[in-house]
Scaffold this motif. Structure first.
Motif, PDB file in Angstrom:
ATOM      1  N   ASP A  70       3.120  -6.746  -6.922  1.00 45.70           N
ATOM      2  CA  ASP A  70       2.297  -6.289  -5.796  1.00 45.70           C
ATOM      3  C   ASP A  70       1.924  -4.817  -5.915  1.00 45.70           C
ATOM      4  OD1 ASP A  70       2.312  -8.791  -4.649  1.00 45.70           O
ATOM      5  OD2 ASP A  70       4.081  -8.404  -3.422  1.00 45.70           O
ATOM      6  N   LYS A  71       2.846  -3.994  -6.407  1.00 45.60           N
ATOM      7  CA  LYS A  71       2.564  -2.562  -6.524  1.00 45.60           C
ATOM      8  C   LYS A  71       1.445  -2.303  -7.532  1.00 45.60           C
ATOM      9  CE  LYS A  71       7.104  -0.857  -5.120  1.00 45.60           C
ATOM     10  NZ  LYS A  71       8.281  -0.024  -5.508  1.00 45.60           N
TER      11      LYS A  71
ATOM     12  N   HIS B 288      -6.539  -2.501  -5.925  1.00 45.83           N
ATOM     13  CA  HIS B 288      -7.061  -2.937  -4.622  1.00 45.83           C
ATOM     14  C   HIS B 288      -7.205  -4.453  -4.519  1.00 45.83           C
ATOM     15  CE1 HIS B 288      -8.908   1.051  -5.741  1.00 45.83           C
ATOM     16  NE2 HIS B 288      -8.199   1.388  -4.656  1.00 45.83           N
TER      17      HIS B 288
ATOM     18  N   GLU C 275      -1.819  -3.333  -6.014  1.00 47.89           N
ATOM     19  CA  GLU C 275      -2.296  -2.357  -5.037  1.00 47.89           C
ATOM     20  C   GLU C 275      -3.154  -1.288  -5.700  1.00 47.89           C
ATOM     21  OE1 GLU C 275       0.837  -0.658  -2.761  1.00 47.89           O
ATOM     22  OE2 GLU C 275       1.442  -2.557  -1.840  1.00 47.89           O
ATOM     23  N   ARG C 276      -2.787  -0.947  -6.948  1.00 44.57           N
ATOM     24  CA  ARG C 276      -3.528   0.099  -7.652  1.00 44.57           C
ATOM     25  C   ARG C 276      -4.949  -0.347  -7.995  1.00 44.57           C
ATOM     26  NH1 ARG C 276       1.453   0.998 -10.675  1.00 44.57           N
ATOM     27  NH2 ARG C 276       0.498   0.125 -12.555  1.00 44.57           N
TER      28      ARG C 276
ATOM     29  N   LYS D 222      -5.321  -8.229  -3.375  1.00 41.28           N
ATOM     30  CA  LYS D 222      -4.303  -8.925  -2.599  1.00 41.28           C
ATOM     31  C   LYS D 222      -4.156 -10.355  -3.117  1.00 41.28           C
ATOM     32  CE  LYS D 222      -3.661  -5.567   0.411  1.00 41.28           C
ATOM     33  NZ  LYS D 222      -2.369  -4.825   0.521  1.00 41.28           N
TER      34      LYS D 222
END
Length: 326
Positions: A51-52, A58, A55-56, A60
């Motif tokens: 998930d991290k 953008h 996130e970078r 989901k």
């Protein structure tokens, strides 16, 4: 409404779909240009997304576990929440795919503006033959619409020519990629069961299916060569299947893994006395092959010009009439 490109990933569970999507978005830098990416995951495999790292870029991840929940209405709800500018679908390996590519009224209705722009499929090379033999219908569903098919976990003993022949028998346009166990691409030449360097190549029954697929994919390799093989003639004299004067089609019926897969693999042959070559007769054909334009191929392709045509004995059994990808 803006267009939303769909990148569709199919294949059986644990065939590498999750890894491929993650590598595409993160390692290959595809996700760097995204304002809002959305991964729709339709099965829960062994691999998980980081998930991290997502996130970078953008992006989901949402999960749709049940086929009955994969509806236009639910996808529209996801669009309203996430406003994605690209969607990555990790398809369930047991779900059918035909409706997703059907533009008719019976096809799946994507949200307005959504469109599959690329379809990729992953295959575990170590289990491909077993699945094709025992779970043929599901395997074909996962591969038949893919533009790119990636065989991963390949080793030195992987039967690349056999795999390519099997795939091309039901998905001719597909680009096939072989990936080694360490993730690197294996672009070494596929080993063929005959000597491609010779000016005259004698194709045995055992080699016909593999030769045919290789020749259709790479006719330039055989341009100007003399080819010999035993063939069943397609040359009807009446009906919709009647050919143009001066042509007939020599070929063989091939089976990938079971009776449902049997199909005729034939090649255009130009011969001024084609009318004398009887439909459904067996011949031993020796011909010069030219890579040239033909309407049947909608472009350049292999065309045979007979040097000699001799009567051949019909195989003793139905099984011997068939050729195989082995």
């Amino acid at each position: 409404m803006s267009e939303v490109p769909i990148y569709f990933f199919s294949g059986f569970m644990d065939s590498g779909k999750t890894t491929l999507i993650a590598e595409t978005l993160i390692n290959d830098g595809f996700g760097e240009d995204l304002d809002s990416g959305l991964i729709i995951r339709c099965e829960d495999g062994d691999e998980e997304y980081d998930d991290k790292k997502l996130e970078r870029v953008h992006t989901k991840v949402v999960t749709i576990e049940n086929k009955e929940d994969f509806t236009t209405e639910n996808l529209e709800k996801l669009e309203a929440v996430y406003e994605p500018d690209a969607v990555f679908i990790e398809w369930n390996g047991t779900w059918e795919t035909d409706a997703l590519y059907d533009d008719s009224e019976n096809g799946f209705k994507w949200p307005e503006g959504w469109m599959i722009v690329q379809s990729l499929a992953t295959v575990d090379a170590t289990t491909f033959e077993m699945y094709l033999l025992n779970m043929r219908k599901m395997m074909l569903q996962q591969l038949q619409h893919a533009e790119v098919i990636i065989f991963n976990r390949c080793t030195k003993t992987t039967k690349k020519s056999k795999f390519r022949g099997a795939v091309k028998s039901f998905n001719r346009p597909a680009q096939i990629v072989y990936e080694r166990e360490d993730g690197s691409i294996d672009d070494s030449p596929e080993e063929l069961p005959f000597d491609i360097t010779k000016d005259e190549i004698d194709i045995t029954d055992a080699d016909y299916a593999i030769w045919f697929m290789d020749c259709m994919d790479h006719p330039e390799k055989y341009d100007g060569k003399t080819i010999s093989f035993k063939a069943l003639v397609y040359n009807p004299t009446e009906g919709k299947g009647k050919l143009k004067p001066g042509t007939f089609v020599p070929g063989r019926f091939a089976m990938t893994c079971c009776v449902e897969d049997i199909q005729f693999l034939g090649m255009k042959c130009k011969y001024k006395d084609a009318a004398d070559v009887k439909h459904k007769s067996w011949i031993q054909l020796k011909a010069r092959l030219k890579n040239e334009f033909a309407k049947e191929y909608r472009g350049k392709g292999p065309v045979l010009y007979p040097i000699s045509i001799e009567p051949a004995e019909k195989p003793a059994t139905k099984e011997e009439e068939l050729v195989y990808f082995n």
